[in-house]
Design an enzyme around this catalytic site. Structure first.
Site, PDB file in Angstrom:
ATOM      1  N   CYS A  10       1.314  -1.176  -0.219  1.00  4.61           N
ATOM      2  CA  CYS A  10       0.200   0.186  -0.016  1.00  4.61           C
ATOM      3  C   CYS A  10       1.157   1.055   0.543  1.00  4.61           C
ATOM      4  CB  CYS A  10      -0.917   0.014   1.655  1.00  4.61           C
ATOM      5  SG  CYS A  10      -1.982   0.939   1.108  1.00  4.61           S
ATOM      6  N   ASP A  11       1.126   1.866  -1.209  1.00  2.00           N
ATOM      7  CA  ASP A  11       2.038   2.899  -1.431  1.00  2.00           C
ATOM      8  C   ASP A  11       1.647   4.308  -1.040  1.00  2.00           C
ATOM      9  OD1 ASP A  11       3.223   2.019  -3.207  1.00  2.00           O
ATOM     10  OD2 ASP A  11       1.814   2.148  -5.131  1.00  2.00           O
ATOM     11  N   PRO A  12       0.539   4.368  -0.369  1.00  2.00           N
ATOM     12  CA  PRO A  12       0.244   5.608   0.860  1.00  2.00           C
ATOM     13  C   PRO A  12       0.042   5.553   2.060  1.00  2.00           C
ATOM     14  CG  PRO A  12      -1.743   4.902  -0.302  1.00  2.00           C
ATOM     15  CD  PRO A  12      -0.748   4.339  -0.666  1.00  2.00           C
TER      16      PRO A  12
END
Length: 789
Positions: A474-476
């Protein structure tokens, strides 16, 4: 009811939408290894090509980002598109095809999305307009045909005006003019830059765009404002005149509009052909014209492109009680997998996790492409065994944007994706290949994977939990661990899953000591997850830099996350008793009519110890949407424990339809799986289920794998093909054709009260262990498979 708005062709090769307003953003896409175009039913288009970085040849009317496709893309009158105006010369009445910009009510509208072309049929004022788009297999050019037919039973005098805007190309330098020597409108620009070094980078960019005509027009416009005048795009002032003004554009917004004045007898038709694309110079434009701009050139291109797309037809054909699912799995899902593995999302530095998962799908379509991807990926391994944030695919490529942010998950995807490749091919020789790395070191593929697993074991804190840095899958989730202490609950159990898979590979290779080492590592990691992350009914998402555990019962937002539950099942961290507590919580808190959301409830504002995921709009993207990539991981885990009904329910909801109500709510044709559907179902029911319209997603490789290995239960191993179907309880039978290691398997799978386990018969003989061995390429095997009622 669904037939009134949307229908598929008999063979499933096309979907036809009968309204330009019911699903106004619905579209289709075409690609080759140099370009991609996504175009909506109303005619708006987003296209890009590689030179080698992503570029555009039709621009918005303002400066725009050139690398990203936007979720839920908003369209507006001046958005790039491909349109044709029709004017009745006797009455002055006007309409446009496909629908924009005039938006006149139409007597008939058909938007037809095929696997290798996209077309429209529009009827109004007794005139039919048929538009068709194809692209070549290698070059960057759009081939448009426009056929106009008189349906009115009387002589008609009309003008036909193709309108292809170039948009705002450059604040430095832009112009356009009619070029009689090239037979079209050509625009020129200079890509803006500031640094002296960028001049040399930009020197050979394709800064010209062209619109070429096979039939010389009566008149033309090359300046946007001259075309629109005071009438705007709905009623351009220039169309009030007998002819266009033959304008040029001199540091003014360029456009390509041409006029054909035509007299049509009853039922007479007139066809026009056009080319639209970028070029470096006049010589390239002439070459493209000579190659493509003819009836024969169009026909040959269409044949070649259809053949190119057919190479991605995949390895599975199914016949089930749900014909809509059959159509998607047999025609559209492998096409989307092929797109991902064929062009790597048209970027020169795909994120490592995306690169590996997208190429996992190629294991089922073109295994040699997947094999090459593993070799490329591990050649860029860091000295310490870590994998980089992105994989560089062209000389001079650089890690950009998200790939400059440190993530910790990339090593996980090596064994997780390799497992699918080995199951499909049995190509264990890949592991023996020596690979020279970017640092000059040489290790075999096996050694490089082992080094990656060792790095995962080392990248943990004193509790044995995996660091998150500025993001995992999950990048963010970028502020959980940016101070260097935060850990990821998902990454912890995903690490254990990766280690378990790699231990199995080690054992298969006869390296039992290593297998024991990695299994012990997996147990250690799983034990740490249970000691520090189990919250009574589910696993927490992580622990922040300041030692705050999140994704737990007391959290008002982001209370329960899907991924830690999914991967704790896969890793073995979750016991049978824990799974029995987790699944009802997922059902009650994360389930919606449009699929399983990524977490719930969504965040309503910034949480500074979690990150920018909390700033995204509630229910969109990673902030609690039906994020299909996370959902399909859950499907994979459910099939791993025999939860076939739950698995199929989640899998089915990834595909729009089949009710008209569902199509309208999602706003998307069932020709691809998007990266998300809107969540926040209870908070914002009006927008829940709305498609992002983005077809770039790691979902599809896993979805195809889930249909092949989960639902149909046809998974390879070192010895052959294992057969363990997992039909939903409300299905009694399916038929399957499966291509596997060069052979064709035809299976009749049916429930039987006479069996208590899967029984497979070939030529009347029962196969031991429900496994087919000694597979011979080129052979056809017909199997009868009985499964318990």
């Amino acid at each position: 009811m669904a037939q009134t708005i949307l229908r598929s062709s008999e063979d499933g090769d096309r979907y036809e939408l009968a309204s330009p307003t019911a699903l106004s953003k619905a579209g289709g896409f075409l690609w080759n290894q140099k370009m991609m175009i996504q175009i909506t039913c109303r005619g708006y288009a987003t296209a890009q090509f590689m030179q080698p970085e992503p570029s555009k040849y039709a621009h918005a009317p303002n400066l725009e980002a050139k690398t990203f496709m936007q979720p839920e893309q908003n369209y507006y009158a001046h958005h790039p598109g491909r349109f044709v105006y029709i004017k009745d010369e006797e009455t002055g009445q006007l309409f446009s095809a496909p629908y924009e910009p005039v938006r006149a009510p139409l007597e008939r509208f058909v938007f037809s999305v095929g696997k290798s072309d996209i077309s429209w049929t529009v009827e109004h004022l007794g005139i039919r307009v048929e538009m068709t788009l194809v692209i070549p297999t290698h070059d960057v050019v759009e081939l448009w045909s426009v056929k106009v037919t008189n349906l009115s039973g009387r002589l008609r005098r009309i003008s036909v005006y193709p309108y292809f805007p170039f948009g705002y190309m450059s604040w430095m330098n832009q112009e356009a003019e009619w070029r009689p020597d090239l037979g079209g409108v050509v625009s020129s620009s200079i890509t803006p830059y500031q640094k002296a070094a960028d001049y040399f980078k930009n020197k050979y960019l394709k800064d010209k765009s062209y619109f070429l005509t096979e039939t010389p027009p009566a008149s033309w416009e090359a300046m946007q404002q001259a075309f629109e005048g005071e009438g705007g795009l709905h009623a351009p002032s220039s169309l009030l005149q007998p002819e266009l003004s033959r304008s040029d554009a001199r540091y003014e917004t360029p456009v390509a509009v041409v006029q054909y004045r035509v007299e049509l007898k009853p039922n007479e038709e007139q066809e026009y052909r056009f080319l639209f694309g970028p070029a470096y110079g006049d010589a390239e434009i002439r070459e493209v014209r000579n190659k493509y701009l003819s009836k024969e050139g169009f026909a040959q291109t269409a044949r070649e492109y259809a053949d190119y797309i057919s190479k991605g037809k995949g390895c599975l054909q199914i016949e089930t009680p749900d014909k809509h699912v059959d159509n998607f799995v047999n025609n559209w899902l492998p096409r989307q997998c092929y797109y991902h593995g064929d062009v790597n999302r048209l970027t020169t530095d795909p994120q490592t996790r995306n690169y590996l998962q997208d190429n996992m799908g190629m294991s089922y379509i073109k295994p040699e492409v997947a094999r090459k991807a593993f070799l490329i990926a591990v050649s860029q391994q860091e000295k310490n065994g870590a994998m980089p944030d992105g994989i560089l695919l062209t000389e001079g490529a650089e890690l950009k944007y998200i790939n400059q942010i440190p993530h910790t998950d990339h090593c996980i995807w090596l064994p997780v994706t390799l497992e699918a490749y080995l199951s499909e091919t049995g190509d264990y020789d890949l592991l023996k290949v020596p690979v020279k790395g970017m640092h000059g070191d040489t290790y075999t593929v096996f050694e490089r994977f082992s080094r990656a697993m060792d790095w995962l074991l080392s990248a943990r804190d004193e509790r044995g939990l995996s660091y998150i840095a500025q993001g995992d899958w999950c990048d963010p989730l970028n502020m959980v661990g940016y101070k260097g202490k935060g850990v990821s609950g998902w990454q912890t159990v995903a690490t254990a899953f990766a280690l378990r898979i790699w231990a199995d590979v080690c054992e298969q290779e006869g390296k039992n000591d290593l297998a024991a080492h990695y299994r012990a590592g997996a147990k250690e990691v799983n034990d740490a997850a249970n000691a520090h992350l189990w919250d009574g009914d589910w696993f927490a998402r992580g622990i922040t830099d300041d030692n705050v555990i999140f994704g737990i019962k007391k959290d008002p937002e982001g209370r329960i996350w899907l991924n830690p539950q999914t991967w704790s099942i896969l890793s073995g961290a979750a016991s049978t008793e824990q799974i029995s507590r987790m699944l009802p919580q997922v059902d009650s808190q994360l389930s919606t009519p449009y699929g399983i959301v990524m977490f719930a409830p969504p965040y309503s504002g910034m949480r500074e110890d979690v990150g920018r995921v909390t700033q995204k709009y509630p229910g969109s993207a990673e902030n609690g949407s039906v994020y299909n990539h996370a959902a399909v991981f859950y499907v994979h885990s459910l099939y791993s424990i025999g939860e076939s009904d739950r698995a199929y329910d989640v899998l089915r909801k990834m595909i729009p339809g089949p009710s008209e109500e569902d199509y309208v709510q999602r706003g998307q044709l069932p020709v691809y799986i998007p990266n998300y559907y809107r969540g926040a179902w209870q908070k914002y029911p009006r927008t829940a289920g709305r498609s992002s319209q983005l077809f770039n997603t790691g979902t599809v490789s896993w979805a195809y794998r889930s249909f092949i290995e989960g639902l149909c239960g046809l998974r390879g191993d070192a010895r052959g093909l294992r057969i363990q179907p997992q039909l939903p309880s409300f299905w009694d039978a399916i038929k399957v054709t499966r291509l596997f290691r060069g052979a064709t398997f035809v299976l009749d799978i049916h429930r039987s009260a006479d069996v208590k386990e899967v029984v497979v018969k070939h030529e009347g003989k029962v196969l031991s262990d429900a496994r087919f061995t000694n597979i011979q390429p080129g052979e056809r095997y017909e199997l009868s498979v009985s499964i318990p009622k």
